[in-house]
Design a protein around this motif. Structure first.
Motif, mmCIF file in Angstrom:
data_model
loop_
_atom_site.group_PDB
_atom_site.id
_atom_site.type_symbol
_atom_site.label_atom_id
_atom_site.label_comp_id
_atom_site.label_asym_id
_atom_site.label_seq_id
_atom_site.Cartn_x
_atom_site.Cartn_y
_atom_site.Cartn_z
ATOM 1 N N GLU A 111 0.812 -1.220 0.000
ATOM 2 C CA GLU A 111 0.000 0.000 0.000
ATOM 3 C C GLU A 111 0.843 1.268 0.000
ATOM 4 O O GLU A 111 0.480 2.248 -0.650
ATOM 5 N N ASP A 112 1.978 1.252 0.714
ATOM 6 C CA ASP A 112 2.804 2.470 0.743
ATOM 7 C C ASP A 112 3.793 2.543 -0.418
ATOM 8 O O ASP A 112 4.569 3.489 -0.532
ATOM 9 N N GLY A 113 3.773 1.536 -1.304
ATOM 10 C CA GLY A 113 4.589 1.589 -2.508
ATOM 11 C C GLY A 113 6.030 1.111 -2.348
ATOM 12 O O GLY A 113 6.830 1.258 -3.264
ATOM 13 N N THR A 114 6.354 0.522 -1.220
ATOM 14 C CA THR A 114 7.715 0.014 -1.018
ATOM 15 C C THR A 114 7.965 -1.231 -1.860
ATOM 16 O O THR A 114 9.046 -1.402 -2.421
ATOM 17 N N ILE A 115 6.951 -2.106 -1.940
ATOM 18 C CA ILE A 115 7.068 -3.323 -2.734
ATOM 19 C C ILE A 115 5.891 -3.436 -3.683
ATOM 20 O O ILE A 115 4.864 -2.778 -3.502
ATOM 21 N N ILE A 116 6.055 -4.293 -4.679
ATOM 22 C CA ILE A 116 4.996 -4.542 -5.655
ATOM 23 C C ILE A 116 4.635 -6.021 -5.575
ATOM 24 O O ILE A 116 5.511 -6.885 -5.546
ATOM 25 N N ARG A 117 3.344 -6.289 -5.529
ATOM 26 C CA ARG A 117 2.863 -7.672 -5.483
ATOM 27 C C ARG A 117 2.567 -8.133 -6.901
ATOM 28 O O ARG A 117 1.937 -7.420 -7.679
ATOM 29 N N LYS A 118 3.011 -9.345 -7.208
ATOM 30 C CA LYS A 118 2.723 -9.946 -8.511
ATOM 31 C C LYS A 118 2.081 -11.296 -8.259
ATOM 32 O O LYS A 118 2.506 -12.033 -7.380
ATOM 33 N N GLY A 119 1.074 -11.623 -9.010
ATOM 34 C CA GLY A 119 0.380 -12.893 -8.841
ATOM 35 C C GLY A 119 -0.682 -12.806 -7.766
ATOM 36 O O GLY A 119 -0.810 -11.805 -7.066
#
Length: 133
Positions: A111-119
């Protein structure tokens, strides 16, 4: 000392490498000329890898501190990670946290943009946003 560490660390710790080291150590067994050195080096490499992983986990715990939130602990792990990782990877490297705490922390970091979720679901994995920019 660094020469010894590099010398004992197998390039790839796999079942195939295990059997290869075992086969090399067994050469000449019937004649009594076998040399256990390849297998011993392999096993020392395994032990060294375990200690290195343990040390990495301790560093994560020390950096995050005892009063850190689960999000801080997971964020410390994420910042030291290269490439993609899963929830399971995060749980293994943050053993002081439970499944729901890790899941919540990963959700906050997405949510805070530190990581990106894939799948989705069990196939989901994460990557640091700065790693793809």
């Amino acid at each position: 000392m660094n020469i010894l560490i590099h010398f004992f660390t197998p390039a790839k710790i796999t079942l195939e490498a295990y059997y290869q080291a075992l086969a090399q150590a067994d050469l000449g067994w019937h004649e009594g000329t076998n040399d256990p050195e390849p297998f011993i080096k392999y096993m020392l490499g395994i032990i060294l890898k375990c200690y290195r992983e343990f040390e990495e986990r301790l560093i994560i715990s020390e950096k995050s501190g005892k009063r850190s939130s689960s999000c801080d602990i997971v964020k410390t792990y994420v910042n030291g990670t290269i490439g993609t990782f899963t929830k399971r990877d995060t749980m293994e490297n943050c053993p002081s946290l439970g499944s729901s705490s890790v899941e919540s922390a990963l959700k906050k970091l997405v949510e805070d943009g530190t990581i990106i979720r894939k799948g989705l679901g069990r196939a989901s994995h994460y990557i640091r946003k700065d790693a793809i920019e």
